[in-house]
Design a protein around this motif. Structure first.
Motif, mmCIF file in Angstrom:
data_model
loop_
_atom_site.group_PDB
_atom_site.id
_atom_site.type_symbol
_atom_site.label_atom_id
_atom_site.label_comp_id
_atom_site.label_asym_id
_atom_site.label_seq_id
_atom_site.Cartn_x
_atom_site.Cartn_y
_atom_site.Cartn_z
ATOM 1 N N ARG A 171 0.830 -1.216 0.000
ATOM 2 C CA ARG A 171 0.000 0.000 0.000
ATOM 3 C C ARG A 171 0.862 1.263 0.000
ATOM 4 N N GLU A 174 2.451 1.622 -3.415
ATOM 5 C CA GLU A 174 1.448 2.125 -4.362
ATOM 6 C C GLU A 174 1.221 3.619 -4.164
ATOM 7 N N MET A 175 1.161 4.032 -2.922
ATOM 8 C CA MET A 175 0.947 5.443 -2.615
ATOM 9 C C MET A 175 2.126 6.293 -3.089
ATOM 10 N N GLU A 177 4.165 5.592 -5.534
ATOM 11 C CA GLU A 177 4.123 5.649 -7.002
ATOM 12 C C GLU A 177 3.067 6.654 -7.473
ATOM 13 N N TYR A 178 1.920 6.653 -6.777
ATOM 14 C CA TYR A 178 0.853 7.585 -7.139
ATOM 15 C C TYR A 178 1.322 9.031 -6.956
ATOM 16 N N LYS A 181 3.677 9.976 -9.778
ATOM 17 C CA LYS A 181 2.932 10.230 -11.019
ATOM 18 C C LYS A 181 2.223 11.583 -10.967
ATOM 19 N N LEU A 182 1.626 11.859 -9.808
ATOM 20 C CA LEU A 182 0.915 13.117 -9.653
ATOM 21 C C LEU A 182 1.877 14.302 -9.773
ATOM 22 N N LYS A 185 2.784 14.776 -13.391
ATOM 23 C CA LYS A 185 1.658 15.359 -14.124
ATOM 24 C C LYS A 185 1.571 16.864 -13.874
#
Length: 216
Positions: A171, A174-175, A177-178, A181-182, A185
């Motif tokens: 978890r 995953e966080m 990586e998110y 990505k954010l 962006k």
């Protein structure tokens, strides 16, 4: 019987002091908060006493001025009555003058005592204000220390759970990586917006130059 009651009282006091010591060791901030509240109450009481003493000083000054004025007034009246041969009025005015002069002496002494007492109370009040400020600073220091301790405890707990539980590990990964990505962006959008603004400004500048050339 008296000795027994005295021993019981000392035992109770010792138990209370022991409990307070343990409480202070366990939670010094809570005890300090209590001390600060008590000190604020006592400081406020002394402040009211200072204000009251100032009012008393003003009252003494007012009474002193009135007594001095009346003593001077009766003195002049006694002189007038004496010159006019009015014995009864002279006696009355002279007696009144004596009363007022005695009152002046008494009021001056009272005023001196009041001013001395006021100085003592003000000194104590200022000392209490400084102590209260020092206690509040200590209170903030302990709050900061307590906050840091809690933060470290929470972070350590999270990190320990992350290492101990594979699900939590996935978890967190995953966080992370998110978030990456954010961030990419946002950076991309910012870059595009910046480029759009630069191109628009360049286009506007070129059009202006063309207009200027036509005008010439």
């Amino acid at each position: 019987m008296t000795n027994l009651l005295e021993r019981m009282k000392n035992t109770v006091l010792a138990d209370i002091n022991n409990l307070l010591d343990k409480k202070e060791e366990k939670n010094p901030l809570a005890l300090l908060n209590q001390y600060v509240r008590e000190c604020e109450k006592e400081t406020d009481k002394v402040k009211k006493l200072v204000e009251r003493q100032y009012k008393l000083k003003e009252e003494f000054l007012k009474e002193l001025r009135q007594a001095e004025e009346m003593a001077e007034k009766r003195k002049k009246q006694a002189e007038v009555a004496s010159k006019a041969g009015e014995e009864e009025l002279y006696t009355f005015a002279q007696l009144e003058q004596t009363h007022y002069e005695e009152r002046v002496v008494r009021l001056k002494e009272s005023l001196r005592n009041t001013e001395q007492q006021l100085h003592e109370i003000e000194t104590k009040y200022m000392d209490m204000k400084h102590k209260l400020k020092d206690m509040k600073i200590r209170q903030m220091e302990l709050m900061a220390k307590e906050n840091t301790t809690k933060a470290h405890h929470t972070m350590n707990k999270v990190l320990e759970e992350k290492q101990a539980n594979p699900t939590n590990q996935a978890r967190f990964t995953e966080m992370e990586e998110y978030i990456e990505k954010l961030e990419k962006k946002i950076n991309t959008e910012y870059y595009k917006q910046t480029m759009d603004e630069k191109l628009a400004a360049l286009e506007k500048d070129m059009l202006k130059k063309e207009d200027d050339s036509i005008s010439l």
